[in-house]
Design a protein around this motif. Structure first.
Motif, mmCIF file in Angstrom:
data_model
loop_
_atom_site.group_PDB
_atom_site.id
_atom_site.type_symbol
_atom_site.label_atom_id
_atom_site.label_comp_id
_atom_site.label_asym_id
_atom_site.label_seq_id
_atom_site.Cartn_x
_atom_site.Cartn_y
_atom_site.Cartn_z
ATOM 1 N N SER A 71 0.869 -1.346 -0.068
ATOM 2 C CA SER A 71 -0.156 0.126 0.007
ATOM 3 C C SER A 71 0.780 1.258 0.103
ATOM 4 O O SER A 71 1.915 1.108 0.471
ATOM 5 N N ARG A 72 0.406 2.266 -0.439
ATOM 6 C CA ARG A 72 1.191 3.520 -0.661
ATOM 7 C C ARG A 72 0.314 4.718 -0.726
ATOM 8 O O ARG A 72 -0.813 4.890 -0.857
ATOM 9 N N ASP A 73 0.851 5.605 0.144
ATOM 10 C CA ASP A 73 0.425 7.125 -0.059
ATOM 11 C C ASP A 73 1.009 7.918 -1.168
ATOM 12 O O ASP A 73 2.277 7.895 -1.254
ATOM 13 N N ILE A 74 0.422 8.743 -2.205
ATOM 14 C CA ILE A 74 0.831 9.354 -3.127
ATOM 15 C C ILE A 74 0.396 10.862 -2.793
ATOM 16 O O ILE A 74 -0.836 11.267 -2.807
ATOM 17 N N LEU A 75 1.421 11.721 -2.781
ATOM 18 C CA LEU A 75 1.109 13.132 -2.657
ATOM 19 C C LEU A 75 1.209 13.947 -3.909
ATOM 20 O O LEU A 75 2.408 13.761 -4.774
ATOM 21 N N LEU A 76 0.305 14.606 -4.578
ATOM 22 C CA LEU A 76 0.337 15.045 -5.973
ATOM 23 C C LEU A 76 0.687 16.376 -5.639
ATOM 24 O O LEU A 76 -0.190 17.263 -5.048
ATOM 25 N N ALA A 77 1.719 17.069 -6.253
ATOM 26 C CA ALA A 77 2.085 18.453 -6.327
ATOM 27 C C ALA A 77 1.366 19.051 -7.185
ATOM 28 O O ALA A 77 1.067 18.635 -8.259
ATOM 29 N N ALA A 78 0.683 20.410 -6.677
ATOM 30 C CA ALA A 78 -0.122 21.153 -7.903
ATOM 31 C C ALA A 78 0.190 22.456 -7.569
ATOM 32 O O ALA A 78 0.609 23.077 -6.466
ATOM 33 N N PRO A 79 0.322 23.338 -8.733
ATOM 34 C CA PRO A 79 0.050 23.017 -10.137
ATOM 35 C C PRO A 79 1.336 21.996 -10.573
ATOM 36 O O PRO A 79 2.528 21.747 -10.240
ATOM 37 N N ARG A 80 0.897 21.337 -11.725
ATOM 38 C CA ARG A 80 1.745 20.100 -12.558
ATOM 39 C C ARG A 80 1.193 20.144 -13.947
ATOM 40 O O ARG A 80 0.183 20.658 -14.210
ATOM 41 N N SER A 81 2.036 19.558 -14.839
ATOM 42 C CA SER A 81 1.327 19.060 -16.133
ATOM 43 C C SER A 81 1.604 20.798 -16.861
ATOM 44 O O SER A 81 2.032 21.629 -16.401
ATOM 45 N N PHE A 82 0.636 20.603 -18.114
ATOM 46 C CA PHE A 82 0.581 21.758 -18.942
ATOM 47 C C PHE A 82 0.511 23.129 -18.263
ATOM 48 O O PHE A 82 -0.320 23.106 -17.423
ATOM 49 N N CYS A 83 1.382 23.898 -18.963
ATOM 50 C CA CYS A 83 1.140 25.528 -18.903
ATOM 51 C C CYS A 83 0.312 26.153 -19.914
ATOM 52 O O CYS A 83 0.263 25.521 -20.971
ATOM 53 N N ALA A 84 0.314 27.416 -20.012
ATOM 54 C CA ALA A 84 -0.560 28.119 -20.717
ATOM 55 C C ALA A 84 0.168 28.062 -21.996
ATOM 56 O O ALA A 84 -0.214 27.839 -23.018
ATOM 57 N N GLY A 85 1.523 28.105 -21.946
ATOM 58 C CA GLY A 85 2.312 28.326 -23.270
ATOM 59 C C GLY A 85 2.423 26.914 -24.116
ATOM 60 O O GLY A 85 2.452 26.684 -25.293
ATOM 61 N N VAL A 86 2.548 25.934 -23.204
ATOM 62 C CA VAL A 86 2.317 24.715 -23.947
ATOM 63 C C VAL A 86 1.041 24.342 -24.525
ATOM 64 O O VAL A 86 0.984 23.975 -25.855
ATOM 65 N N GLU A 87 -0.066 24.495 -23.711
ATOM 66 C CA GLU A 87 -1.266 24.211 -24.219
ATOM 67 C C GLU A 87 -1.765 25.182 -25.664
ATOM 68 O O GLU A 87 -1.989 24.751 -26.592
ATOM 69 N N ARG A 88 -1.171 26.401 -25.719
ATOM 70 C CA ARG A 88 -1.042 27.137 -26.904
ATOM 71 C C ARG A 88 -0.501 26.692 -27.868
ATOM 72 O O ARG A 88 -0.948 26.607 -29.081
ATOM 73 N N ALA A 117 4.767 16.704 -12.479
ATOM 74 C CA ALA A 117 5.092 16.678 -14.149
ATOM 75 C C ALA A 117 5.410 17.770 -14.466
ATOM 76 O O ALA A 117 5.016 18.980 -14.287
ATOM 77 N N GLY A 118 6.405 17.955 -15.498
ATOM 78 C CA GLY A 118 6.739 19.007 -15.984
ATOM 79 C C GLY A 118 5.815 20.003 -16.922
ATOM 80 O O GLY A 118 4.594 18.957 -17.191
ATOM 81 N N ALA A 119 6.227 21.042 -17.335
ATOM 82 C CA ALA A 119 5.026 21.981 -17.788
ATOM 83 C C ALA A 119 4.595 21.380 -19.266
ATOM 84 O O ALA A 119 3.713 21.832 -19.957
ATOM 85 N N SER A 120 5.498 20.684 -19.878
ATOM 86 C CA SER A 120 5.152 19.952 -21.127
ATOM 87 C C SER A 120 4.900 18.563 -20.951
ATOM 88 O O SER A 120 4.505 17.835 -22.415
ATOM 89 N N ALA A 121 4.271 17.911 -20.045
ATOM 90 C CA ALA A 121 3.899 16.846 -20.081
ATOM 91 C C ALA A 121 2.401 16.678 -19.903
ATOM 92 O O ALA A 121 1.642 17.329 -18.941
#
Length: 486
Positions: free
Chosen positions: A180-197, A443-447
């Motif tokens: 069993s595991r505990d997962i801590l999700l850091a936020a913000p994470r993943s796509f940024c506005a520049g990547v989405e654009r 996750a990095g801003a481009s993931a």
């Protein structure tokens, strides 16, 4: 949690796997063994029959799900098992394994293959424990067009046993990673506005202008994003000279030098600029400093595309400073006319240390009006820093080409927590997960965000997970699309 058990139907399979529990051949014996075993995690491994034509003797099939008379059992940890086996040089396929209460012959084999199943066995569905981690691996002996009762079965069986023996350390690694595991999700994470654009620009260009649409370099530094856009018809090139005259070309989010723009114009290309507006800001700063006669110190990594494009704004007048040691020895023709800018995806604390050295050495050093490191980079690093000391291991989802993802790994390391960069859940190392009970995930801003979800699902295949998100701030930044694709 009850310790995981590796199950082998045949004695010869048990010998190959070293330490597996012998269950006996067929559904009845498998069900009887399952009733005797503790209702905990199980991995079934043994020989099996291939259904799909591309599955050959000696290949391994890792079940993504196991189908049986009582229903379908999903196997979320399949990507972890499959990639671990591939790293050992084995040929591995992932897909459904179906259970049968009898030896399957050719007509029935073809019918089962039409359902999408890759392999068949006579034990896996009956050994699955309800509500517990489960996995199944089969080494193929008989295949489509090569039934079990033939002379070649002996050599095929030996090939299957060799593969099974080679898979034994991986089955042990799976056993040890189950918990069993505990997962801590850091936020913000993943796509940024520049990547989405940037991604949106390529998708809209494909919709509006049709295929092919050419993109200079990776639109963003993520292999999954690039692969998906390639499947839609985007063609990625290294240089403008590779693009046919008159074609549509998108400049990537990292920006380009004026020389690249001039080359594109000279070839009559229809250019759509997906440069992140925050990168454009740095380009503008360099031009402004250069026009007033300053030498510009650019804090960043010389090999990064963003830095290469920025240097091109004032060739011969921009000096790349990539670490503190360089900052301590760098010079300028006129020490009173100097300025600095930064690559947008650096680690904030490291970049500030370099800038501090420059400010000490050059008291008149001009600074950007506003921080160059982008809001998304800063936010993701701060969010990870807030959880890093609470976990045993940090997983950063991102590609090795992604500067901001690599910086997140460094941020965790400076906090004293080991960190691993993974392109997707298949990159998770079972050995690395052994004994790890608390995981920090970002996750990095481009993931893409779905890759984070897939990592959580894969970890859930190794045991119950409790997921908690720690959100440091909300991001509401958006950027306007270029007129060509509005």
């Amino acid at each position: 949690m009850i310790p995981a058990v590796v199950c082998a139907p045949l004695r010869i399979e048990q010998l190959a796997l070293r330490g597996a529990v012998h269950t006996g051949l067929g559904p009845r014996r498998a069900a009887a063994t399952a009733a005797r075993l503790p209702a905990g995690p199980r991995l079934v491994a043994g020989l099996g029959g291939g259904l799909a034509t591309h599955v050959r003797p000696g290949d391994l099939v890792v079940a993504t799900e196991v189908r049986g008379p009582q229903g379908t059992v999903p196997v979320p940890s399949a990507p972890l098992l499959a990639s671990e086996l591939r790293r050992r040089g084995l040929t591995v396929h992932t897909g459904p394994i179906v259970g049968s209460d009898h030896v399957v012959h050719e007509r029935e084999r073809a019918e089962l293959a039409e359902t999408g199943a890759l392999a068949v066995d006579m034990e896996s569905p009956w050994l699955a424990a309800p509500e517990a981690p489960f996995a199944a691996v089969r080494a193929i002996v008989d295949t489509a067009g090569a039934p079990l009762l033939r002379l070649a079965t002996v050599s095929n069986g030996l090939a299957g046993l060799r593969s099974l023996r080679a898979a034994a350390p991986v089955s042990t690694a799976w056993q040890r990673a189950v918990r069993s595991r505990d997962i801590l999700l850091a936020a913000p994470r993943s796509f940024c506005a520049g990547v989405e654009r940037a991604i949106d620009i390529v998708e809209r260009a494909l919709d509006r202008f049709g295929t092919p649409v050419y993109v200079r370099r990776q639109i963003v530094h993520n292999t999954q994003v690039v692969r998906r856009l390639q499947e839609r018809g985007a063609v990625f090139v290294d240089e403008v000279g590779e693009v046919p005259e008159g074609a549509t070309l998108v400049f990537a989010a990292h920006g380009v030098s004026p020389a690249v723009r001039q080359e594109a114009a000279g070839r009559g290309l229809s250019v759509i600029d997906a440069t992140c507006p925050l990168v454009t800001k740095v380009h503008n700063e360099v031009r402004r400093y250069h026009e007033r006669g300053d030498t510009v110190f650019l804090i960043g990594h010389a090999e990064h595309e963003e830095v290469q494009g920025t240097v091109g704004e004032a060739p011969g007048h921009v000096v790349v400073v990539d670490d503190v040691a360089t900052a301590r020895r760098v010079t300028a023709p006129d020490a009173s006319r100097v300025a600095y800018t930064m690559q947008t995806t650096l680690a904030l604390d490291e970049a500030e240390e370099i800038a501090s050295v420059l400010r000490t050495r050059f008291p008149g050093l001009a600074a950007p009006r506003k921080d160059d490191i982008c809001y998304a980079t800063t936010n993701r690093q701060a969010a990870l820093r807030a959880i890093a000391r609470e976990v045993d291991l940090v997983l950063v989802v991102g590609s090795t080409t992604s500067s901001n993802s690599l910086r997140l790994v460094e941020v965790a390391g400076r906090a004293g927590t080991p960190a691993v960069l993974v392109d997707d859940c298949a990159d998770l190392d079972l050995h690395r997960l052994s004994g790890v009970g608390r995981i920090g995930l970002t996750a990095g801003a481009s993931a893409p965000p779905h890759l984070v979800d897939e990592v959580v699902a894969a970890l859930g295949g190794l045991g119950p997970v409790t997921v908690t998100e720690r959100r440091l701030t909300e991001e509401e930044t958006t950027f306007t699309l270029p007129r060509e694709v509005r």
